[in-house]
Every structure is written in structure tokens, then in C-alpha cells.
Design a protein around this motif. Structure first.
Motif, mmCIF file in Angstrom:
data_model
loop_
_atom_site.group_PDB
_atom_site.id
_atom_site.type_symbol
_atom_site.label_atom_id
_atom_site.label_comp_id
_atom_site.label_asym_id
_atom_site.label_seq_id
_atom_site.Cartn_x
_atom_site.Cartn_y
_atom_site.Cartn_z
ATOM 1 N N HIS A 45 0.676 -1.095 -0.021
ATOM 2 C CA HIS A 45 0.179 0.050 0.005
ATOM 3 C C HIS A 45 0.910 1.367 0.035
ATOM 4 N N GLY A 46 2.165 0.914 0.045
ATOM 5 C CA GLY A 46 3.090 2.415 0.039
ATOM 6 C C GLY A 46 4.527 1.940 0.211
ATOM 7 N N GLN A 47 5.227 1.815 -0.732
ATOM 8 C CA GLN A 47 6.612 1.255 -0.468
ATOM 9 C C GLN A 47 7.640 2.437 -0.647
ATOM 10 N N SER A 48 8.637 2.395 0.464
ATOM 11 C CA SER A 48 9.761 3.519 0.340
ATOM 12 C C SER A 48 10.665 2.734 -0.743
ATOM 13 N N THR A 49 11.573 3.905 -1.404
ATOM 14 C CA THR A 49 12.426 3.523 -2.458
ATOM 15 C C THR A 49 13.822 4.012 -1.963
ATOM 16 N N VAL A 50 14.869 3.193 -2.336
ATOM 17 C CA VAL A 50 16.137 3.771 -1.957
ATOM 18 C C VAL A 50 16.482 4.924 -2.772
ATOM 19 N N ARG A 51 16.924 5.806 -1.838
ATOM 20 C CA ARG A 51 17.265 7.215 -2.382
ATOM 21 C C ARG A 51 18.582 7.465 -3.202
ATOM 22 N N GLU A 52 19.577 6.711 -2.752
ATOM 23 C CA GLU A 52 20.883 6.773 -3.464
ATOM 24 C C GLU A 52 21.645 5.780 -3.409
ATOM 25 N N GLY A 53 22.830 5.727 -4.126
ATOM 26 C CA GLY A 53 23.711 4.450 -3.967
ATOM 27 C C GLY A 53 23.490 3.392 -4.957
ATOM 28 N N PRO A 54 24.212 2.374 -4.616
ATOM 29 C CA PRO A 54 23.971 1.357 -5.602
ATOM 30 C C PRO A 54 22.679 0.977 -5.717
ATOM 31 N N TYR A 55 21.889 0.734 -4.858
ATOM 32 C CA TYR A 55 20.500 0.233 -5.123
ATOM 33 C C TYR A 55 19.403 1.590 -5.361
ATOM 34 N N GLN A 56 19.965 2.664 -5.712
ATOM 35 C CA GLN A 56 19.060 3.796 -5.943
ATOM 36 C C GLN A 56 17.762 3.433 -6.911
ATOM 37 N N GLY A 57 16.547 3.540 -6.363
ATOM 38 C CA GLY A 57 15.326 3.470 -7.214
ATOM 39 C C GLY A 57 14.799 2.107 -6.944
ATOM 40 N N LEU A 58 15.318 1.189 -6.516
ATOM 41 C CA LEU A 58 14.727 0.136 -5.779
ATOM 42 C C LEU A 58 13.777 0.331 -4.829
ATOM 43 N N THR A 59 12.469 -0.424 -4.739
ATOM 44 C CA THR A 59 11.538 -0.311 -3.573
ATOM 45 C C THR A 59 12.207 -1.183 -2.409
ATOM 46 N N LEU A 60 11.658 -0.969 -1.354
ATOM 47 C CA LEU A 60 12.364 -1.693 -0.216
ATOM 48 C C LEU A 60 12.051 -3.346 -0.477
ATOM 49 N N GLY A 61 10.813 -3.484 -1.005
ATOM 50 C CA GLY A 61 10.120 -4.896 -1.215
ATOM 51 C C GLY A 61 11.259 -5.623 -2.120
ATOM 52 N N GLU A 62 11.544 -4.928 -3.230
ATOM 53 C CA GLU A 62 12.505 -5.451 -4.138
ATOM 54 C C GLU A 62 13.777 -5.780 -3.598
ATOM 55 N N LEU A 63 14.225 -4.721 -2.672
ATOM 56 C CA LEU A 63 15.643 -4.911 -1.879
ATOM 57 C C LEU A 63 15.607 -6.278 -1.163
ATOM 58 N N TRP A 64 14.404 -6.399 -0.404
ATOM 59 C CA TRP A 64 14.251 -7.425 0.394
ATOM 60 C C TRP A 64 14.184 -8.942 -0.413
ATOM 61 N N GLU A 65 13.628 -8.849 -1.616
ATOM 62 C CA GLU A 65 13.459 -10.144 -2.385
ATOM 63 C C GLU A 65 14.925 -10.298 -3.199
ATOM 64 N N LYS A 66 15.621 -9.368 -3.540
ATOM 65 C CA LYS A 66 16.740 -9.576 -4.575
ATOM 66 C C LYS A 66 17.975 -9.433 -3.701
ATOM 67 N N HIS A 67 18.094 -8.863 -2.571
ATOM 68 C CA HIS A 67 19.373 -8.574 -1.950
ATOM 69 C C HIS A 67 19.238 -9.009 -0.416
ATOM 70 N N ARG A 68 18.761 -10.073 0.046
ATOM 71 C CA ARG A 68 18.592 -10.551 1.357
ATOM 72 C C ARG A 68 19.753 -10.511 2.238
#
Length: 315
Positions: A45-68
């Protein structure tokens, strides 16, 4: 990586919201009725996104899924926690949240919702609705059916710096003039019990959920007041507010320098006042009021310098 993962929040407009998120933190909010900053969120219902750095633009859900690995390979299909800042410019509805078992059955597998509040600021004499005075389920139902809200609802006074633990099953509501940081399970399931007979801009009452609320409200009300502990080292004062099955929550007050060691797979961090500099082998990272971040698993030791206040949590 050895650096914090800064996140861009998502803002939610609410009938009871205001402008404190802009006025206090400088956020660019969508309207004069912005009630919620979903600061660290992987909820759909509302995902934060990475602001900067190597994962910039990914949602937190994507970060959790792809970079556990950033989370110490912490188990679970979904990111477990959600950090919000709430601006109660008007009274919120009186509500209750289900536990995991009830939500799993009745809310299509959603998690339950145990939460807690840190009072960032409030008006003088401010109060909250926290609990009720019914002795039995039958009495609770009768008082709700009869609209005896002043008899039923338990009100408590609050001040800035207060902390309240709100387990699932607790009747509760923020009241007008309150700015709160909320740490909760990653869930958006709420059962409204009473909404002061308010109408929206189309003249409609908001939906109530009396039957489900009656199923899940804890009777009688049994407030839990976790033991708080304070420890100090270097220029850091650490207050542990709660250590529960779902989360541990701390306040850090930094005044000067501190060597920090992270002992958890990952930590959620919100800067609620001041500014500081975080120093690691990867560089220097300014942390300012209104910033939200995750300290990943490989950020084990680092230095903090400045004057700032943080709220931290981990599962």
C-alpha cells in the motif's frame, strides 16, 4: 557495502491529517491533509524507495527480495516492520487491530498489527484514547451499541518523549495535536469502532467494522508497560523502550562522538531531530532530521558524531 541505505518515504493523505510533516521535517507533502509518512515500508500500500547509492530506485520490497544478504539473510517472505510518522491534526478514529491468527484467516493472509508510539510532539494537555472500561465482552457490546463512548473509552494524558506499547487487541486512537513515530508490524489492517460521526467531502460516513472489532478486542483491557532501560557510552544515551516478540525499539540521543557496533541482522533508523555524521570505511554519510535509513548486516562498526536524536528498531 558498509554504508546506510537511505530511503525516500511515501505520504498518505488522511481526513485527520495536517501540515506538521512539512513544518517539522521539511517534507514535500501532497496536501494540507497529509496524515502519514510511511518512512520505512515494504508494504504494497506504500513502498519506500532507495534514495541513493548502488540500489537507488529499488523499492524496499525489491531490495528485500533480491538482496536478502543486506538483511543478514533474515527469514520471511515479507519485510517484517513498518516505520511511520503520523500527524494527527484532528482526532483519529477509535480502532483496534487483529493479531496474526485472526488476520491470516479474515484478511487474506495479512499479518496482524502490534505497534508502538513514540510521542515526538503534542499540544499541552494532549491525550490519547488507550484501552476501555468494559469488564466483559457483553458489556463491551452493549456500550458500543448504546453509543456510550465517554463511559467506554479510556483516555490518558501524554507529553513529548512518552512511549506506548499497543499490542493487537488494544482499543486506541491518536487525538488532535499529536505527532508520533510509530513502529509496527508490516500490516495495514485496521478495524474502526467509532469515528465521531464524521463525514467525508461527499457527506458519507467512513465504514465501521464493529463485528470484527468485537472479535479481536481484548477484554478486560490489560495495559502492558514494558520496563525501560537506559545505558550510556561515549556521547550516546540509549533508551530501550520495548523488547517484544515482533520488534525491539530504542531511542538514541547523540551528543558528541560515539563508536557504534551493530549486533543485529539489520536496523531501521529514523532521525527525528538534529544532525550527525556516520563514518565507515566506505565514507562519511550525513544523517539529518527527517532522514530514514536501514543499517544493513555488513555495517557492523562505525562512528557517529554530532547532536541528534534517533528512533531505531529491529525485528
Amino acid at each position: 557495502m558498509q554504508q546506510p541505505v537511505f530511503l525516500e518515504p511515501v505520504f498518505q493523505e488522511r481526513i485527520w491529517g495536517g501540515t506538521a510533516l512539512r513544518d517539522r521535517f521539511g517534507y514535500s507533502i501532497p496536501s494540507e491533509h497529509t496524515g502519514e509518512c510511511w518512512a520505512i515500508s515494504a508494504h504494497p500500500h506504500g513502498q519506500s524507495t532507495v534514495r541513493e547509492g548502488p540500489y537507488q530506485g529499488l523499492t524496499l520490497g525489491e531490495l528485500w527480495e533480491k538482496h536478502r544478504e543486506l538483511f543478514g539473510d533474515f527469514p520471511g517472505e515479507t519485510f517484517p516492520l513498518l516505520t511511520k510518522i503520523l500527524d494527527a491534526n484532528a482526532d483519529l478514529s477509535v480502532q483496534v487491530h487483529p493479531d496474526d491468527d485472526y488476520a491470516r484467516i479474515h484478511e487474506e493472509g495479512e499479518q496482524g498489527k502490534t505497534e508502538c508510539w513514540y510521542i515526538i510532539d503534542c499540544r499541552e494537555g494532549a491525550e490519547l484514547i488507550f484501552g476501555h472500561h468494559a469488564g466483559t465482552k457483553q458489556e463491551l457490546k452493549e456500550m458500543i451499541d448504546q453509543g456510550r463512548w465517554s463511559d467506554l473509552l479510556r483516555r490518558i494524558k501524554i507529553r513529548p518523549g512518552d512511549f506506548l506499547y499497543v499490542p493487537s487487541g488494544t482499543v486506541h486512537a491518536l487525538c488532535a495535536g499529536t505527532l508520533v513515530l510509530e513502529t509496527q508490524q508490516s500490516s495495514d489492517t485496521t478495524y474502526r469502532v467509532y469515528d465521531y460521526d464524521r463525514t467525508d467531502d461527499r457527506g458519507n460516513n467512513r465504514e465501521l467494522h464493529i463485528d470484527k472489532a468485537l472479535d479481536v478486542i481484548t477484554v478486560p483491557h490489560c495495559p502492558i508497560n514494558p520496563d525501560q532501560t537506559i545505558r550510556r557510552h561515549d556521547g550516546l544515551e540509549v533508551t530501550t523502550f520495548v523488547n517484544s516478540d515482533y520488534f525491539t525499539v530504542y531511542r538514541w540521543k547523540l551528543d558528541g562522538n560515539a563508536a557504534v557496533k551493530q549486533d543485529h541482522p539489520f536496523t531501521l533508523v529514523s532521525v527525528i531531530d538534529g544532525e550527525a555524521e556516520l563514518k565507515t570505511e566506505a565514507g562519511l554519510f550525513p544523517c539529518r532530521k527527517g532522514d530514514h535509513m536501514i543499517w544493513p548486516s555488513d555495517l557492523r562498526t562505525f562512528q557517529l558524531e554530532g547532536r541528534a536524536e534517533f528512533i531505531l528498531s529491529h525485528p
